[in-house]
Write a protein that holds these residues in place. Structure first.
Motif, PDB file in Angstrom:
ATOM      1  N   LEU A 205      20.626 -22.835  -7.817  1.00 55.63           N
ATOM      2  CA  LEU A 205      20.368 -23.680  -8.980  1.00 55.63           C
ATOM      3  C   LEU A 205      21.239 -23.249 -10.154  1.00 55.63           C
ATOM      4  O   LEU A 205      21.769 -24.089 -10.891  1.00 55.63           O
ATOM      5  CB  LEU A 205      18.887 -23.618  -9.350  1.00 55.63           C
ATOM      6  CG  LEU A 205      18.416 -24.565 -10.453  1.00 55.63           C
ATOM      7  CD1 LEU A 205      18.778 -26.012 -10.129  1.00 55.63           C
ATOM      8  CD2 LEU A 205      16.913 -24.425 -10.659  1.00 55.63           C
ATOM      9  N   GLY A 206      21.394 -21.921 -10.330  1.00 59.71           N
ATOM     10  CA  GLY A 206      22.294 -21.426 -11.363  1.00 59.71           C
ATOM     11  C   GLY A 206      23.726 -21.883 -11.139  1.00 59.71           C
ATOM     12  O   GLY A 206      24.433 -22.245 -12.081  1.00 59.71           O
ATOM     13  N   VAL A 207      24.165 -21.879  -9.880  1.00 58.52           N
ATOM     14  CA  VAL A 207      25.500 -22.375  -9.535  1.00 58.52           C
ATOM     15  C   VAL A 207      25.638 -23.840  -9.941  1.00 58.52           C
ATOM     16  O   VAL A 207      26.626 -24.251 -10.572  1.00 58.52           O
ATOM     17  CB  VAL A 207      25.751 -22.216  -8.020  1.00 58.52           C
ATOM     18  CG1 VAL A 207      27.000 -22.980  -7.589  1.00 58.52           C
ATOM     19  CG2 VAL A 207      25.887 -20.736  -7.656  1.00 58.52           C
ATOM     20  N   ARG A 208      24.643 -24.630  -9.612  1.00 61.40           N
ATOM     21  CA  ARG A 208      24.700 -26.059  -9.907  1.00 61.40           C
ATOM     22  C   ARG A 208      24.650 -26.330 -11.410  1.00 61.40           C
ATOM     23  O   ARG A 208      25.336 -27.227 -11.916  1.00 61.40           O
ATOM     24  CB  ARG A 208      23.555 -26.780  -9.205  1.00 61.40           C
ATOM     25  CG  ARG A 208      23.809 -26.988  -7.722  1.00 61.40           C
ATOM     26  CD  ARG A 208      22.789 -27.904  -7.129  1.00 61.40           C
ATOM     27  NE  ARG A 208      23.343 -28.604  -5.974  1.00 61.40           N
ATOM     28  CZ  ARG A 208      22.626 -29.414  -5.204  1.00 61.40           C
ATOM     29  NH1 ARG A 208      21.346 -29.628  -5.469  1.00 61.40           N
ATOM     30  NH2 ARG A 208      23.186 -30.027  -4.181  1.00 61.40           N
ATOM     31  N   LEU A 209      23.830 -25.595 -12.126  1.00 61.78           N
ATOM     32  CA  LEU A 209      23.749 -25.778 -13.575  1.00 61.78           C
ATOM     33  C   LEU A 209      25.076 -25.434 -14.241  1.00 61.78           C
ATOM     34  O   LEU A 209      25.517 -26.113 -15.173  1.00 61.78           O
ATOM     35  CB  LEU A 209      22.622 -24.925 -14.154  1.00 61.78           C
ATOM     36  CG  LEU A 209      21.199 -25.359 -13.798  1.00 61.78           C
ATOM     37  CD1 LEU A 209      20.192 -24.352 -14.318  1.00 61.78           C
ATOM     38  CD2 LEU A 209      20.907 -26.746 -14.350  1.00 61.78           C
ATOM     39  N   MET A 210      25.714 -24.377 -13.743  1.00 63.24           N
ATOM     40  CA  MET A 210      27.014 -23.999 -14.288  1.00 63.24           C
ATOM     41  C   MET A 210      28.023 -25.119 -14.057  1.00 63.24           C
ATOM     42  O   MET A 210      28.801 -25.481 -14.956  1.00 63.24           O
ATOM     43  CB  MET A 210      27.482 -22.708 -13.609  1.00 63.24           C
ATOM     44  CG  MET A 210      28.802 -22.171 -14.132  1.00 63.24           C
ATOM     45  SD  MET A 210      28.629 -21.533 -15.800  1.00 63.24           S
ATOM     46  CE  MET A 210      30.353 -21.136 -16.151  1.00 63.24           C
ATOM     47  N   ARG A 211      28.034 -25.685 -12.881  1.00 58.06           N
ATOM     48  CA  ARG A 211      28.968 -26.760 -12.557  1.00 58.06           C
ATOM     49  C   ARG A 211      28.656 -28.037 -13.332  1.00 58.06           C
ATOM     50  O   ARG A 211      29.548 -28.843 -13.605  1.00 58.06           O
ATOM     51  CB  ARG A 211      28.940 -27.035 -11.059  1.00 58.06           C
ATOM     52  CG  ARG A 211      29.468 -25.889 -10.227  1.00 58.06           C
ATOM     53  CD  ARG A 211      29.305 -26.128  -8.737  1.00 58.06           C
ATOM     54  NE  ARG A 211      29.840 -25.005  -7.973  1.00 58.06           N
ATOM     55  CZ  ARG A 211      29.792 -24.901  -6.641  1.00 58.06           C
ATOM     56  NH1 ARG A 211      29.213 -25.872  -5.934  1.00 58.06           N
ATOM     57  NH2 ARG A 211      30.291 -23.842  -6.031  1.00 58.06           N
ATOM     58  N   ALA A 212      27.395 -28.223 -13.701  1.00 55.84           N
ATOM     59  CA  ALA A 212      26.998 -29.425 -14.439  1.00 55.84           C
ATOM     60  C   ALA A 212      27.267 -29.302 -15.936  1.00 55.84           C
ATOM     61  O   ALA A 212      27.017 -30.253 -16.681  1.00 55.84           O
ATOM     62  CB  ALA A 212      25.520 -29.713 -14.200  1.00 55.84           C
ATOM     63  N   GLY A 213      27.751 -28.133 -16.382  1.00 56.32           N
ATOM     64  CA  GLY A 213      28.100 -27.956 -17.788  1.00 56.32           C
ATOM     65  C   GLY A 213      26.939 -27.649 -18.694  1.00 56.32           C
ATOM     66  O   GLY A 213      26.995 -27.929 -19.898  1.00 56.32           O
ATOM     67  N   VAL A 214      25.882 -27.022 -18.158  1.00 58.14           N
ATOM     68  CA  VAL A 214      24.700 -26.763 -18.971  1.00 58.14           C
ATOM     69  C   VAL A 214      24.983 -25.789 -20.111  1.00 58.14           C
ATOM     70  O   VAL A 214      24.254 -25.763 -21.107  1.00 58.14           O
ATOM     71  CB  VAL A 214      23.548 -26.237 -18.080  1.00 58.14           C
ATOM     72  CG1 VAL A 214      23.784 -24.782 -17.675  1.00 58.14           C
ATOM     73  CG2 VAL A 214      22.200 -26.390 -18.766  1.00 58.14           C
ATOM     74  N   PHE A 215      26.062 -25.005 -20.006  1.00 54.39           N
ATOM     75  CA  PHE A 215      26.350 -24.001 -21.030  1.00 54.39           C
ATOM     76  C   PHE A 215      27.387 -24.459 -22.055  1.00 54.39           C
ATOM     77  O   PHE A 215      27.882 -23.651 -22.832  1.00 54.39           O
ATOM     78  CB  PHE A 215      26.823 -22.699 -20.371  1.00 54.39           C
ATOM     79  CG  PHE A 215      25.787 -22.097 -19.471  1.00 54.39           C
ATOM     80  CD1 PHE A 215      24.614 -21.578 -19.981  1.00 54.39           C
ATOM     81  CD2 PHE A 215      25.985 -22.064 -18.095  1.00 54.39           C
ATOM     82  CE1 PHE A 215      23.656 -21.038 -19.154  1.00 54.39           C
ATOM     83  CE2 PHE A 215      25.026 -21.521 -17.256  1.00 54.39           C
ATOM     84  CZ  PHE A 215      23.860 -21.004 -17.785  1.00 54.39           C
ATOM     85  N   ASP A 216      27.724 -25.749 -22.041  1.00 48.90           N
ATOM     86  CA  ASP A 216      28.637 -26.247 -23.069  1.00 48.90           C
ATOM     87  C   ASP A 216      28.115 -27.568 -23.618  1.00 48.90           C
ATOM     88  O   ASP A 216      27.042 -28.043 -23.241  1.00 48.90           O
ATOM     89  CB  ASP A 216      30.070 -26.364 -22.545  1.00 48.90           C
ATOM     90  CG  ASP A 216      30.153 -27.191 -21.271  1.00 48.90           C
ATOM     91  OD1 ASP A 216      29.595 -28.313 -21.257  1.00 48.90           O
ATOM     92  OD2 ASP A 216      30.751 -26.722 -20.286  1.00 48.90           O
TER      93      ASP A 216
END
Length: 374
Positions: A205-216
């Motif tokens: 889930l962390g991998v997917r959130l990172m790819r979805a741009g959750v941190f920008d």
């Protein structure tokens, strides 16, 4: 890009401090880990509420961030044209070794071993298709729910406090504590049965959130949805399961708390991305803890051991009559201590002390070749 990195560091800092908020109740109990395994009623309503504030959710946040870190390592390997998982397996092996030492020498409920085992599995999945990743998440989640369900049924047959009897006596000397961990490794490490499937779900889930741009900035809508689910739905559920008694412990810790962790990740990220100007003392402190997360995790457990156990200051026994009031004070004191120490350390060094030793060991097999930057 810098603000995104700041968000990750702040999140790690919050997760480390929140992890201590979970573990401090074990250290400050006169029976230590043995008392925790009795699955008692949790004490007064005040203590139950204080436990609710941290139990499980910051461990869930830390697990999500390990998945984010794995994705960053995967991206780095792809950019450099390196074979994957390749050297990452050596990284995971070092983490496993560190976790074993931490378990034996410091703390019964170490999480590093579980993260290391999980990362070895997820490393082979991170580069697969979205369909494969989804299938593994569903399979691991189904296994976790089944295990939690079975454990909850088992707890219904156990009277509160483990069936009564005398209160458990935790060994007074450090060496006896080491032998206790070695002699009861199966019991104390039984949590790995839950950590690995939970970690598989949260890593991916962390991998997917990172790819979805959750941190920008482009992840604002996603963060909003996570806050609704994690804080609007997860927190009330978490409050109910926290006060529902020890029978609900597994559901509270392994199913509900990770949902809250998603809301915390989204909320903290949104706050950090919305900040402008130079960081203040709190943000700098959290960032420095995040940059030295491994060192602070081990240090906080060592400091709590010295503070609470009888081979140290023995405050768990001496201040038992003041429980739960002195426990948050102990938590805050330890957090302020490693926040200050991490800030001082990073004025002279780029990484934390354990991070430096770990990096040296990681690069050792390839030191005669061109060292890999990470």
């Amino acid at each position: 890009m810098s603000r995104r990195i700041d968000a990750l560091d702040v999140l790690r800092g919050v997760a480390i401090m929140g992890t201590l908020g979970t573990n401090i109740w074990i250290f400050t109990a006169p029976g230590g880990a043995l008392e925790f395994l009795q699955f008692g009623d949790g004490g007064s309503a005040v203590e139950t509420f204080l436990r609710f504030l941290a139990n499980g959710k910051f461990l869930g946040l830390l697990t999500l961030l390990f998945g984010v870190g794995l994705e960053l390592q995967y991206r780095s390997a792809v950019r450099k044209g390196m074979r994957w998982p390749g050297r990452y397996l050596w990284r995971a092996a070092l983490l496993l070794a560190e976790g074993v030492l931490h378990y034996i020498l410091v703390f019964e409920f170490d999480v590093l071993m579980g993260y290391a085992i999980t990362s070895m599995l997820v490393a082979y999945l991170v580069g697969r298709s979205e369909r494969v990743i989804t299938a593994w998440m569903v399979a691991a989640g189904t296994l976790l729910v089944a295990l939690v369900g079975l454990a909850t049924l088992a707890l219904t047959a156990v009277p509160a406090g483990g069936g009564g009897g005398a209160a458990p006596v935790y060994p007074a000397s450090w060496l006896d504590q080491v032998w206790l961990r070695l002699d009861n490794a199966i019991v104390f490490r039984m949590e790995l049965v839950f950590i690995v499937p939970l970690g598989t779900v949260l890593f991916l889930l962390g991998v997917r959130l990172m790819r979805a741009g959750v941190f920008d900035e482009r992840g604002a809508r996603l963060r909003g949805g996570l806050m609704v689910a994690g804080l609007g739905i997860g927190v009330p559920l978490n409050l109910v399961t926290s006060f529902a008694g020890p029978t609900w412990f597994m559901i509270d810790r392994y199913l509900v708390a990770p949902l809250v962790a998603l809301g915390l990740l989204a909320m903290i990220t949104s706050v950090v991305l919305g900040l402008r100007g130079e960081p203040g003392p709190l943000r700098r402190g959290l960032t420095n803890v995040g940059r030295t997360a491994l060192s602070c995790y081990v240090f906080q457990n060592l400091a709590a051991s010295v503070l609470c156990y009888n081979w140290g200051l023995g405050l768990a026994d001496r201040l038992d009559g003041l429980r739960p009031w002195w426990v948050p004070v102990a938590w805050a004191g330890i957090c302020l201590l490693f926040m200050g120490l991490s800030t001082l350390w990073l004025r002279r060094f780029e990484r934390g002390p354990l991070e430096l030793a770990w990096q040296w060991a990681y690069q050792a097999p390839w030191r005669s070749r061109t060292p890999e930057r990470v």
